[in-house]
Design a protein around this motif. Structure first.
Motif, PDB file in Angstrom:
ATOM      1  N   UNK A   1       0.853  -1.184   0.000  1.00  0.00           N
ATOM      2  CA  UNK A   1       0.000   0.000   0.000  1.00  0.00           C
ATOM      3  C   UNK A   1       0.891   1.236   0.000  1.00  0.00           C
ATOM      4  N   UNK A   2       0.615   2.208  -0.839  1.00  0.00           N
ATOM      5  CA  UNK A   2       1.475   3.414  -0.863  1.00  0.00           C
ATOM      6  C   UNK A   2       1.446   4.160   0.457  1.00  0.00           C
ATOM      7  N   UNK A   3       2.488   4.955   0.674  1.00  0.00           N
ATOM      8  CA  UNK A   3       2.563   5.798   1.861  1.00  0.00           C
ATOM      9  C   UNK A   3       1.475   6.874   1.826  1.00  0.00           C
ATOM     10  N   UNK A   4       1.016   7.270   2.997  1.00  0.00           N
ATOM     11  CA  UNK A   4      -0.023   8.296   3.076  1.00  0.00           C
ATOM     12  C   UNK A   4       0.579   9.695   2.977  1.00  0.00           C
ATOM     13  N   UNK A   5      -0.259  10.650   2.678  1.00  0.00           N
ATOM     14  CA  UNK A   5       0.119  12.076   2.609  1.00  0.00           C
ATOM     15  C   UNK A   5       1.213  12.345   1.577  1.00  0.00           C
ATOM     16  N   UNK A   6       1.310  11.510   0.560  1.00  0.00           N
ATOM     17  CA  UNK A   6       2.295  11.728  -0.485  1.00  0.00           C
ATOM     18  C   UNK A   6       3.729  11.540  -0.048  1.00  0.00           C
ATOM     19  N   UNK A   7       3.974  10.946   1.108  1.00  0.00           N
ATOM     20  CA  UNK A   7       5.338  10.745   1.601  1.00  0.00           C
ATOM     21  C   UNK A   7       6.024   9.656   0.782  1.00  0.00           C
ATOM     22  N   UNK A   8       7.265   9.909   0.384  1.00  0.00           N
ATOM     23  CA  UNK A   8       8.009   8.928  -0.404  1.00  0.00           C
ATOM     24  C   UNK A   8       8.459   7.776   0.483  1.00  0.00           C
ATOM     25  N   UNK A   9       8.463   6.600  -0.080  1.00  0.00           N
ATOM     26  CA  UNK A   9       8.834   5.416   0.679  1.00  0.00           C
ATOM     27  C   UNK A   9      10.352   5.369   0.847  1.00  0.00           C
ATOM     28  N   UNK A  10      10.854   5.152   2.057  1.00  0.00           N
ATOM     29  CA  UNK A  10      12.311   5.066   2.247  1.00  0.00           C
ATOM     30  C   UNK A  10      12.850   3.747   1.701  1.00  0.00           C
ATOM     31  N   UNK A  11      14.106   3.744   1.304  1.00  0.00           N
ATOM     32  CA  UNK A  11      14.736   2.520   0.831  1.00  0.00           C
ATOM     33  C   UNK A  11      15.170   1.623   1.981  1.00  0.00           C
ATOM     34  N   UNK A  12      15.288   2.190   3.179  1.00  0.00           N
ATOM     35  CA  UNK A  12      15.644   1.429   4.372  1.00  0.00           C
ATOM     36  C   UNK A  12      15.009   2.104   5.567  1.00  0.00           C
ATOM     37  N   UNK A  13      14.753   1.314   6.603  1.00  0.00           N
ATOM     38  CA  UNK A  13      14.138   1.837   7.811  1.00  0.00           C
ATOM     39  C   UNK A  13      14.864   1.237   9.013  1.00  0.00           C
ATOM     40  N   UNK A  14      14.947   2.004  10.087  1.00  0.00           N
ATOM     41  CA  UNK A  14      15.644   1.550  11.292  1.00  0.00           C
ATOM     42  C   UNK A  14      14.777   0.556  12.036  1.00  0.00           C
ATOM     43  N   UNK A  15      15.388  -0.570  12.416  1.00  0.00           N
ATOM     44  CA  UNK A  15      14.690  -1.616  13.167  1.00  0.00           C
ATOM     45  C   UNK A  15      15.155  -1.563  14.617  1.00  0.00           C
ATOM     46  N   UNK A  16      14.318  -1.112  15.546  1.00  0.00           N
ATOM     47  CA  UNK A  16      14.744  -1.017  16.949  1.00  0.00           C
ATOM     48  C   UNK A  16      15.074  -2.373  17.566  1.00  0.00           C
ATOM     49  N   UNK A  17      14.495  -3.452  17.050  1.00  0.00           N
ATOM     50  CA  UNK A  17      14.738  -4.771  17.638  1.00  0.00           C
ATOM     51  C   UNK A  17      16.159  -5.258  17.398  1.00  0.00           C
ATOM     52  N   UNK A  18      16.742  -4.905  16.242  1.00  0.00           N
ATOM     53  CA  UNK A  18      18.101  -5.340  15.916  1.00  0.00           C
ATOM     54  C   UNK A  18      19.108  -4.199  15.932  1.00  0.00           C
ATOM     55  N   UNK A  19      18.633  -2.964  16.154  1.00  0.00           N
ATOM     56  CA  UNK A  19      19.501  -1.783  16.142  1.00  0.00           C
ATOM     57  C   UNK A  19      20.256  -1.663  14.816  1.00  0.00           C
ATOM     58  N   UNK A  20      19.575  -1.971  13.728  1.00  0.00           N
ATOM     59  CA  UNK A  20      20.164  -1.883  12.394  1.00  0.00           C
ATOM     60  C   UNK A  20      19.067  -1.502  11.410  1.00  0.00           C
ATOM     61  N   UNK A  21      19.467  -1.212  10.170  1.00  0.00           N
ATOM     62  CA  UNK A  21      18.509  -0.857   9.134  1.00  0.00           C
ATOM     63  C   UNK A  21      18.167  -2.080   8.285  1.00  0.00           C
ATOM     64  N   UNK A  22      16.923  -2.151   7.865  1.00  0.00           N
ATOM     65  CA  UNK A  22      16.476  -3.219   6.977  1.00  0.00           C
ATOM     66  C   UNK A  22      15.920  -2.574   5.709  1.00  0.00           C
TER      67      UNK A  22
END
Length: 386
Positions: free
Chosen positions: A307-328
């Motif tokens: 599903x596309x992001x709301x409010x016209x926000x562009x989708x990031x290529x990576x996001x921070x994962x608090x569980x692993x303290x790294x980006x996925x």
């Protein structure tokens, strides 16, 4: 004239200099005579101990604290658990592949990050196309089997491949080793193919411009491609759009294979997990991953958005994962795939792709190939040639 300074050994002078630099109390100054290997000083070494000066110098820790065992410490070998974690990590698998050269740009990068191209015969003609055989090999194999069976029509083949008019050219793409196909490799870039379309479509002189991409080892007398076959090689019109469609079809095919391989959904620590998105934004993804919790090899997975992001926000290529303290990595399937491809995923029997967001973790080679196919499609659509 008689010298008024006494001579002392170099070792004694060096010991005094060490004490002057490191000792708590100052030591009388001394100097070395440039014309002699002996040292002259105002003070007499009458206070020297009975030990030789060389024994009273600071000693190396290798002498004062020797190793407890003469056996060398060896590098820790990877365990079976370490090998399993690397084998199921898509990025480790891709980077560990042999380095190969792009035939267009000359860049040398790991093989799994390049596309494989080969000569393919156009039916009912003697011309050949240079096509991405790694993406259409299943359709080519099916067409070859239908041709071997003597059938005239092939209604079960992929329409995009049928439109390409492609079948294997045994004479042009086989070398002296039976069953081995001649391949060249190229960087996955939509802009690169769009830039190559016009110059490679020209027919300059006796040979077409595309023949310059063919390696010398393919050509006669080193290879099976004669001058006559070389003149008949063509650049397929609309190659960029065709390759984009093939990459999308390849992603859909691999997602279907992964869905069949891992049929269970939302098992704790399983391959497929539903992300509870309360907000379709970057912060919403972070919160959903935090609620998902941590499990084994979570850092090797990826987020799939349908599903596309709301409010016209562009989708990031990576996001921070608090569980692993790294980006996925994040793959927005609503932007990467066409509307028909998304409909194909949602119409599958299992409900995996009817959710808004999923977290997928590869557990074997099928999962690894799925993640790499998604990454190649994403890079193909955004990468600019250097």
């Amino acid at each position: 004239m008689e010298c008024t300074r006494r001579s002392l050994s170099y070792a004694t002078w060096r010991l005094r200099m060490f004490r002057q630099l490191l000792g708590p109390s100052p030591v009388p100054s001394s100097r070395r005579d440039l014309s002699s290997s002996r040292i002259h000083a105002d003070e007499s070494p009458s206070d020297a101990t009975s030990l030789p000066p060389s024994k009273r110098l600071p000693q190396s820790p290798l002498v004062t604290h020797p190793r407890s065992s003469p056996i060398k410490s060896r590098k820790k070998l990877p365990t079976s658990e370490d090998n399993s974690e690397l084998k199921n990590n898509p990025w480790a698998v891709a980077l560990a592949s042999p380095v190969r050269m792009c035939s267009v740009t000359g860049a040398r990068i790991p093989r799994d990050l390049l596309g494989e191209w080969g000569l393919v015969r156009k039916p009912d003609t003697e011309n050949s196309y240079l096509l991405p055989v790694d993406l259409i090999k299943d359709s080519l194999q099916a067409r070859q089997e239908v041709k071997s069976a003597g059938a005239e029509k092939t209604p079960d083949l992929d329409p995009a491949t049928v439109a390409a008019d492609a079948t294997l050219t045994a004479k042009a793409i086989r070398n002296e080793k039976p069953g081995q196909q001649l391949l060249l490799r190229m960087i996955n870039s939509l802009q690169l193919l769009e830039g190559l379309a016009k110059p490679l479509s020209k027919s300059s002189g006796k040979k077409p411009a595309i023949s310059r991409l063919l390696p010398f080892r393919w050509k006669h007398p080193l290879g099976p491609i004669t001058s006559r076959v070389e003149k008949l090689v063509l650049w397929r019109p609309g190659m960029a759009e065709y390759l984009l469609q093939q990459r999308r079809s390849d992603v859909v095919k691999k997602l279907e294979r992964a869905r069949r391989r891992y049929t269970r959904l939302d098992i704790p620590g399983g391959a497929w997990n539903i992300l509870d998105l309360q907000e379709y934004s970057n912060n919403g993804l972070v919160d959903a991953l935090k609620r998902l919790g941590s499990f084994d090899r979570m850092a090797s997975g990826a987020v799939l958005l349908l599903t596309p992001m709301s409010n016209g926000e562009s989708c990031p290529m990576a996001v921070f994962n608090p569980s692993t303290q790294s980006e996925v990595p994040v793959f927005d399937l609503s932007a990467l795939l066409s509307a028909s491809d998304l409909a194909t995923l949602r119409d599958m029997e299992a409900p995996h792709f009817r959710n808004s967001a999923l977290f997928f973790r590869p557990d074997d080679r099928i999962g690894v190939e799925t993640i790499l196919a998604l990454w190649k499609l994403q890079r193909f659509m955004i990468e600019t040639p250097s």
